[in-house]
Design an enzyme around this catalytic site. Structure first.
Site, short mmCIF file in Angstrom:
data_model
loop_
_atom_site.label_atom_id
_atom_site.label_comp_id
_atom_site.label_asym_id
_atom_site.label_seq_id
_atom_site.Cartn_x
_atom_site.Cartn_y
_atom_site.Cartn_z
N SER A 84 0.80 -1.23 0.00
CA SER A 84 0.00 0.00 0.00
C SER A 84 0.84 1.28 0.00
O SER A 84 0.27 2.36 -0.20
CB SER A 84 -0.96 0.02 1.19
OG SER A 84 -1.92 -0.99 1.05
N LYS A 133 0.31 3.40 -2.92
CA LYS A 133 -0.91 4.21 -3.05
C LYS A 133 -0.64 5.71 -2.87
O LYS A 133 -1.39 6.54 -3.37
CB LYS A 133 -1.97 3.70 -2.07
CG LYS A 133 -2.36 2.26 -2.41
CD LYS A 133 -3.21 1.60 -1.35
CE LYS A 133 -3.46 0.13 -1.73
NZ LYS A 133 -4.22 -0.61 -0.70
N TYR A 178 -4.04 -3.34 -10.10
CA TYR A 178 -3.92 -3.10 -8.66
C TYR A 178 -3.01 -4.13 -7.99
O TYR A 178 -2.14 -3.77 -7.19
CB TYR A 178 -5.32 -3.11 -8.04
CG TYR A 178 -5.32 -3.01 -6.54
CD1 TYR A 178 -5.15 -1.79 -5.90
CD2 TYR A 178 -5.47 -4.15 -5.75
CE1 TYR A 178 -5.13 -1.70 -4.52
CE2 TYR A 178 -5.45 -4.07 -4.36
CZ TYR A 178 -5.27 -2.85 -3.75
OH TYR A 178 -5.24 -2.77 -2.38
N TYR A 232 -4.51 4.04 8.13
CA TYR A 232 -5.86 3.50 8.32
C TYR A 232 -6.44 3.84 9.69
O TYR A 232 -6.33 4.97 10.14
CB TYR A 232 -5.85 1.98 8.05
CG TYR A 232 -5.14 1.68 6.77
CD1 TYR A 232 -5.71 2.08 5.56
CD2 TYR A 232 -3.89 1.10 6.74
CE1 TYR A 232 -5.05 1.88 4.36
CE2 TYR A 232 -3.23 0.88 5.54
CZ TYR A 232 -3.82 1.28 4.37
OH TYR A 232 -3.17 1.09 3.19
N VAL A 274 1.32 -3.60 3.91
CA VAL A 274 1.35 -4.86 4.64
C VAL A 274 2.61 -5.68 4.36
O VAL A 274 2.80 -6.72 4.97
CB VAL A 274 0.10 -5.74 4.41
CG1 VAL A 274 -1.13 -5.10 5.02
CG2 VAL A 274 -0.11 -6.06 2.94
#
Ligand code: DON
Length: 310
Positions: free
Chosen positions: A70, A73, A195, A246, A264
C-alpha cells in the site's frame, strides 16, 4: 552540531535507532492473508533517510527490496492528482475511515464513493483513473519510481501479484461494488490486475525514500520538474497524515507526528516536508496492518531529532 548545518549527517541517529530496535522483543506478525508474504522474517529491519538533494543515509536492511504494497498508493495518488487535480475528489473522499483498510461497510451508505484514497476501495478508484489517463497505470508508476530513485531494477513481483489475485475476493468485491455505482471506468478484471501488480512492486527503503522526496520538495521531482503544485503536495501529505495508516492514523500522528503511508509488506514511508523523506521496513505487523518495529523506529526518529510537523 546543528541539525541544519552543512556537515549534518543522519547516520548516527539511524545507528542508534537500529540498536534500540535490535533489543526490542515484540515484532508483530507478517501478513498472512497474502500467502506469498507470510514467510518473511519479522526480525528483518531497515531504515533510510533521503534528503531533498538526493543524499541517502541507511541502516540495517535498507538496500533489501521488499513488497511495497500500500505504500504505492501514495505515489498513485500523486500521479493521478497531477493529471486531474480536484476532479479526483468527486470520486474519492479525503476523510479518515476509522475502519480497517479492506472494509466494505461504508461503501454502500456513501454511494460507492470511498472515504479516502488509501483504503483499498479508494486506492482501486485512484488506480482505475490513472489507468484511464495513461493506458498503463503500473507502467506509469514504475517509470516514476525508477526515475526518482535512480534504480531501474524496481519491478513487480509476479508471484506476489498472483498470490494476491488468488486470494483477492475482497478486493474484487470492492471493485465490483463501486462499478455498480459507476465509479470504476475500466473492466473490473483489468483494474484488479493493475492493482495487484502495483501492490506487488518490490523496492528497498533507499528506493522508496528517494522516490518520496518530491513530497519533501513540495512537489518538485528529482530532475527539477514539477509533478504537483505546492498546494497539491501539501494535500497528499495531509491525506497521508490523516489516512495513511488506516484506523491507526490517530495513534501514528500521536507517536510519530509525520505524514506516513504503510504497507502490509512491513514498509512505511514518512515525510518531513522541506527536510527529508524516510522509509522503514520490518515485516512484523500489528493487528491494524502497520509494521510494529517500523512505527517504533519512526517514533524514536522524531523524538531524537525533533523533526516532526508538530
Ligand atoms: O490489497 C491488499 O490487501 C494489499 N495488496 C495491500 C494492503 C496494504 O498494504 C494495506 N496496508 N497496510
Amino acid at each position: 552540531m546543528g541539525i541544519m548545518g552543512s556537515s549534518f549527517t543522519f547516520q548516527p541517529v539511524l545507528e542508534r535507532i537500529a540498536a534500540e530496535i535490535e533489543k526490542s522483543p515484540g515484532r508483530g506478525r507478517p501478513a498472512d492473508y497474502i500467502p506469498a508474504l507470510a514467510a518473511r522474517d519479522p526480525r528483518r529491519f531497515g531504515m533510510a533517510v533521503a534528503e531533498p538533494d538526493g543524499t541517502v543515509y541507511g541502516v540495517g536492511d535498507w538496500r533489501q527490496p521488499f513488497s511495497a504494497q500500500s505504500i504505492t498508493k501514495a505515489f498513485t495518488l500523486a500521479l493521478t492528482l497531477a493529471r486531474e487535480a480536484d476532479q479526483l475528489w468527486e470520486h474519492v473522499g479525503r476523510e479518515p475511515s476509522g475502519n480497517p483498510f479492506n472494509s466494505l461497510v461504508q461503501l454502500e451508505y456513501e454511494n460507492g464513493i470511498p472515504r479516502n484514497p488509501f483504503i483499498n476501495a479508494g486506492a482501486l478508484v485512484v488506480t482505475d483513473r490513472l489507468h484511464s489517463h495513461t493506458g498503463d497505470a503500473v507502467g506509469t508508476l514504475l517509470d516514476f519510481l525508477r526515475a526518482e530513485s535512480g534504480n531501474p531494477g524496481i519491478t513487480p513481483h509476479e508471484d506476489v501479484a498472483a498470490s494476491e489475485a488468488a486470494h483477492g475476493d475482497r478486493n474484487a468485491a470492492l471493485a465490483h461494488f463501486m462499478a455498480s455505482y459507476g465509479n470504476i471506468g475500466n473492466p473490473v478484471p483489468v483494474l484488479l490486475e493493475q492493482y495487484f501488480r502495483q501492490c506487488s512492486i518490490e523496492a528497498s527503503c533507499a528506493d522508496l525514500a528517494l522516490a518520496g522526496t518530491f513530497l519533501a520538495r513540495h512537489g518538485i521531482r528529482a530532475d527539477g520538474s514539477r509533478l504537483l503544485t505546492r498546494s497539491q503536495a501539501k494535500q497528499v501529505n495531509a491525506v497521508m497524515l490523516t489516512c495513511g495508516t488506516y484506523d491507526a492514523a490517530g495513534e501514528f500522528a500521536y507517536r510519530v507526528g509525520l505524514p506516513g503511508k504503510s504497507g502490509v509488506g512491513g514498509g512505511i514511508v514518512a515525510v518531513v516536508p522541506g527536510r527529508c523523506t524516510l522509509c522503514v521496513w520490518s515485516p512484523g505487523l500489528d493487528e491494524r496492518g502497520n509494521s510494529v518495529a517500523g512505527v517504533a523506529a519512526l517514533d524514536r526518529f522524531t523524538t531524537l531529532t525533533g523533526l516532526s510537523v508538530f
